[in-house]
Motif scaffolding. Structure first.
Motif, mmCIF file in Angstrom:
data_model
loop_
_atom_site.group_PDB
_atom_site.id
_atom_site.type_symbol
_atom_site.label_atom_id
_atom_site.label_comp_id
_atom_site.label_asym_id
_atom_site.label_seq_id
_atom_site.Cartn_x
_atom_site.Cartn_y
_atom_site.Cartn_z
ATOM 1 N N ALA A 6 0.965 -1.320 -0.103
ATOM 2 C CA ALA A 6 0.136 -0.012 0.013
ATOM 3 C C ALA A 6 0.777 1.277 0.055
ATOM 4 C CB ALA A 6 -1.042 -0.115 1.254
ATOM 5 N N LYS A 7 1.010 1.933 -1.147
ATOM 6 C CA LYS A 7 1.906 3.129 -1.210
ATOM 7 C C LYS A 7 1.278 4.494 -0.823
ATOM 8 C CE LYS A 7 4.204 1.517 -5.287
ATOM 9 N NZ LYS A 7 4.925 1.840 -6.537
ATOM 10 N N THR A 8 0.205 4.680 -1.057
ATOM 11 C CA THR A 8 -0.357 6.076 -0.629
ATOM 12 C C THR A 8 -1.120 6.365 0.359
ATOM 13 O OG1 THR A 8 -2.414 5.743 -1.681
ATOM 14 C CG2 THR A 8 -0.795 6.546 -3.305
ATOM 15 N N PRO A 9 -1.437 7.412 1.166
ATOM 16 C CA PRO A 9 -1.936 7.433 2.396
ATOM 17 C C PRO A 9 -3.469 6.777 2.410
ATOM 18 C CG PRO A 9 -1.011 9.355 2.021
ATOM 19 C CD PRO A 9 -0.715 8.485 0.679
ATOM 20 N N LEU A 10 -4.257 7.015 1.277
ATOM 21 C CA LEU A 10 -5.443 6.323 0.888
ATOM 22 C C LEU A 10 -5.289 4.886 1.062
ATOM 23 C CD1 LEU A 10 -8.332 6.460 0.500
ATOM 24 C CD2 LEU A 10 -8.164 7.070 -1.870
ATOM 25 N N ASP A 11 -4.178 4.382 0.186
ATOM 26 C CA ASP A 11 -4.085 2.851 0.157
ATOM 27 C C ASP A 11 -3.863 2.493 1.410
ATOM 28 O OD1 ASP A 11 -4.174 2.970 -2.996
ATOM 29 O OD2 ASP A 11 -1.961 3.023 -3.073
ATOM 30 N N LYS A 12 -3.181 2.969 2.202
ATOM 31 C CA LYS A 12 -2.730 2.529 3.658
ATOM 32 C C LYS A 12 -3.825 2.502 4.594
ATOM 33 C CE LYS A 12 1.812 3.818 3.221
ATOM 34 N NZ LYS A 12 2.978 4.818 3.722
ATOM 35 N N LYS A 13 -4.765 3.448 4.325
ATOM 36 C CA LYS A 13 -6.231 3.739 5.026
ATOM 37 C C LYS A 13 -7.036 2.455 4.890
ATOM 38 C CE LYS A 13 -9.791 6.835 6.205
ATOM 39 N NZ LYS A 13 -10.452 8.260 6.010
ATOM 40 N N PHE A 34 -5.371 2.326 -5.603
ATOM 41 C CA PHE A 34 -6.436 3.307 -5.984
ATOM 42 C C PHE A 34 -5.910 4.033 -7.355
ATOM 43 C CE2 PHE A 34 -8.955 7.123 -6.070
ATOM 44 C CZ PHE A 34 -10.321 6.526 -6.343
ATOM 45 N N PHE A 35 -6.576 3.774 -8.391
ATOM 46 C CA PHE A 35 -6.313 4.571 -9.412
ATOM 47 C C PHE A 35 -7.501 5.566 -9.811
ATOM 48 C CE2 PHE A 35 -4.734 0.408 -9.842
ATOM 49 C CZ PHE A 35 -3.297 0.568 -10.236
ATOM 50 N N ASP A 36 -7.264 6.796 -9.775
ATOM 51 C CA ASP A 36 -8.203 7.764 -10.255
ATOM 52 C C ASP A 36 -7.875 8.433 -11.482
ATOM 53 O OD1 ASP A 36 -10.482 9.393 -9.930
ATOM 54 O OD2 ASP A 36 -9.725 10.644 -8.123
ATOM 55 N N LYS A 37 -8.168 7.599 -12.334
ATOM 56 C CA LYS A 37 -7.973 8.307 -13.837
ATOM 57 C C LYS A 37 -9.614 8.248 -14.458
ATOM 58 C CE LYS A 37 -3.669 6.349 -14.203
ATOM 59 N NZ LYS A 37 -2.402 5.581 -14.960
ATOM 60 N N GLU A 38 -9.515 7.811 -15.770
ATOM 61 C CA GLU A 38 -10.917 8.087 -16.720
ATOM 62 C C GLU A 38 -12.129 7.386 -15.620
ATOM 63 O OE1 GLU A 38 -10.531 6.764 -20.475
ATOM 64 O OE2 GLU A 38 -8.761 7.503 -20.882
ATOM 65 N N THR A 41 -10.809 3.270 -9.962
ATOM 66 C CA THR A 41 -10.779 1.948 -9.590
ATOM 67 C C THR A 41 -9.913 1.674 -8.460
ATOM 68 O OG1 THR A 41 -10.990 1.354 -11.837
ATOM 69 C CG2 THR A 41 -10.047 -0.358 -10.561
ATOM 70 N N LEU A 42 -10.494 0.934 -7.493
ATOM 71 C CA LEU A 42 -9.824 0.388 -6.470
ATOM 72 C C LEU A 42 -9.419 -1.094 -6.519
ATOM 73 C CD1 LEU A 42 -8.751 0.557 -3.367
ATOM 74 C CD2 LEU A 42 -10.856 -0.007 -2.544
ATOM 75 N N GLN A 43 -8.040 -1.433 -6.865
ATOM 76 C CA GLN A 43 -7.484 -2.700 -6.985
ATOM 77 C C GLN A 43 -7.125 -3.478 -5.807
ATOM 78 O OE1 GLN A 43 -3.832 -3.581 -8.799
ATOM 79 N NE2 GLN A 43 -4.808 -4.361 -10.402
ATOM 80 N N ILE A 44 -7.595 -4.590 -5.358
ATOM 81 C CA ILE A 44 -7.224 -5.166 -4.320
ATOM 82 C C ILE A 44 -6.769 -6.466 -4.743
ATOM 83 C CG2 ILE A 44 -7.798 -6.431 -1.883
ATOM 84 C CD1 ILE A 44 -9.734 -3.798 -1.637
ATOM 85 N N MET A 45 -5.566 -6.894 -4.720
ATOM 86 C CA MET A 45 -4.818 -8.022 -4.993
ATOM 87 C C MET A 45 -4.692 -8.938 -4.042
ATOM 88 S SD MET A 45 -1.754 -8.353 -7.724
ATOM 89 C CE MET A 45 -2.525 -7.145 -9.002
ATOM 90 N N ILE A 75 -13.415 6.728 0.395
ATOM 91 C CA ILE A 75 -12.944 7.336 -1.076
ATOM 92 C C ILE A 75 -14.441 8.131 -1.476
ATOM 93 C CG2 ILE A 75 -12.800 6.881 -3.556
ATOM 94 C CD1 ILE A 75 -11.786 4.001 -2.742
ATOM 95 N N ASP A 76 -14.028 9.550 -1.661
ATOM 96 C CA ASP A 76 -14.947 10.399 -1.623
ATOM 97 C C ASP A 76 -15.906 10.207 -3.096
ATOM 98 O OD1 ASP A 76 -14.195 11.638 0.749
ATOM 99 O OD2 ASP A 76 -12.916 13.176 -0.576
ATOM 100 N N ASN A 77 -15.203 10.038 -4.049
ATOM 101 C CA ASN A 77 -15.972 9.611 -5.484
ATOM 102 C C ASN A 77 -16.429 8.346 -5.603
ATOM 103 O OD1 ASN A 77 -13.259 9.282 -5.369
ATOM 104 N ND2 ASN A 77 -13.113 9.867 -8.020
ATOM 105 N N GLU A 78 -17.135 8.131 -6.776
ATOM 106 C CA GLU A 78 -17.576 7.026 -7.373
ATOM 107 C C GLU A 78 -16.336 6.072 -7.927
ATOM 108 O OE1 GLU A 78 -20.670 5.584 -10.776
ATOM 109 O OE2 GLU A 78 -21.387 6.857 -9.415
#
Length: 142
Positions: A6-13, A34-38, A41-45, A75-78
């Motif tokens: 988990a790299k980012t603070p959100l990933d760690k949370k 968590f990828f916030d592009k187009e 997506t939250l990817q959990i492997m 996560i605030d958005n969809e």
């Protein structure tokens, strides 16, 4: 090496929220991103005894994790939740991954530039003091 999972603070949370249930269900967390592009997506492997997981297990875990995330709403958005197995091109994120794949050829991409590049290919020579040892043409980096 926890920073590879988990790299980012959100990933760690998110990791802190879902890890107890993942372990309770008998799975191991490989990576959260968590990828916030187009399309956010939250990817959990996940993995199970280094053998991957079945699609039915992914679906069941997804339902359970989704409920936890809905209640805690980190996560605030969809976004789309993607629960998956690491597959054949699995990322090495845990110390045991580096031990299990010692002697194998791997590709790595660093976040920082080393000798004017970020991409390396070589033979994994193990872990020493929580640092990966990779033998490449020019020598070993770690």
């Amino acid at each position: 090496m926890d920073h590879l999972i988990a790299k980012t603070p959100l990933d760690k949370k998110i990791k802190d929220l879902v890890l107890p249930i993942i372990e309770q269900l008998g799975f191991e967390l490989v990576r959260i991103r968590f990828f916030d592009k187009e399309k956010a997506t939250l990817q959990i492997m996940l993995d199970k005894n280094n053998n991957g997981i079945e699609i039915t297990e992914c679906a069941a875990i997804s339902t359970t994790i989704s409920a936890i995330l809905d209640v805690n709403d980190p996560i605030d958005n969809e976004y789309n939740l993607e629960v998956s197995s690491p597959g054949i091109n699995r990322p090495l994120t845990r110390k045991k991954d580096f031990v299990n794949w010692e002697g194998c050829q791997i590709k790595i991409k660093t976040t920082e530039i080393i000798d004017q590049r970020k991409n390396f290919k070589g033979v994994l020579r193990g872990v020493k003091n929580d640092e990966m040892l990779l033998e490449i043409e020019e020598g070993t980096i770690g």
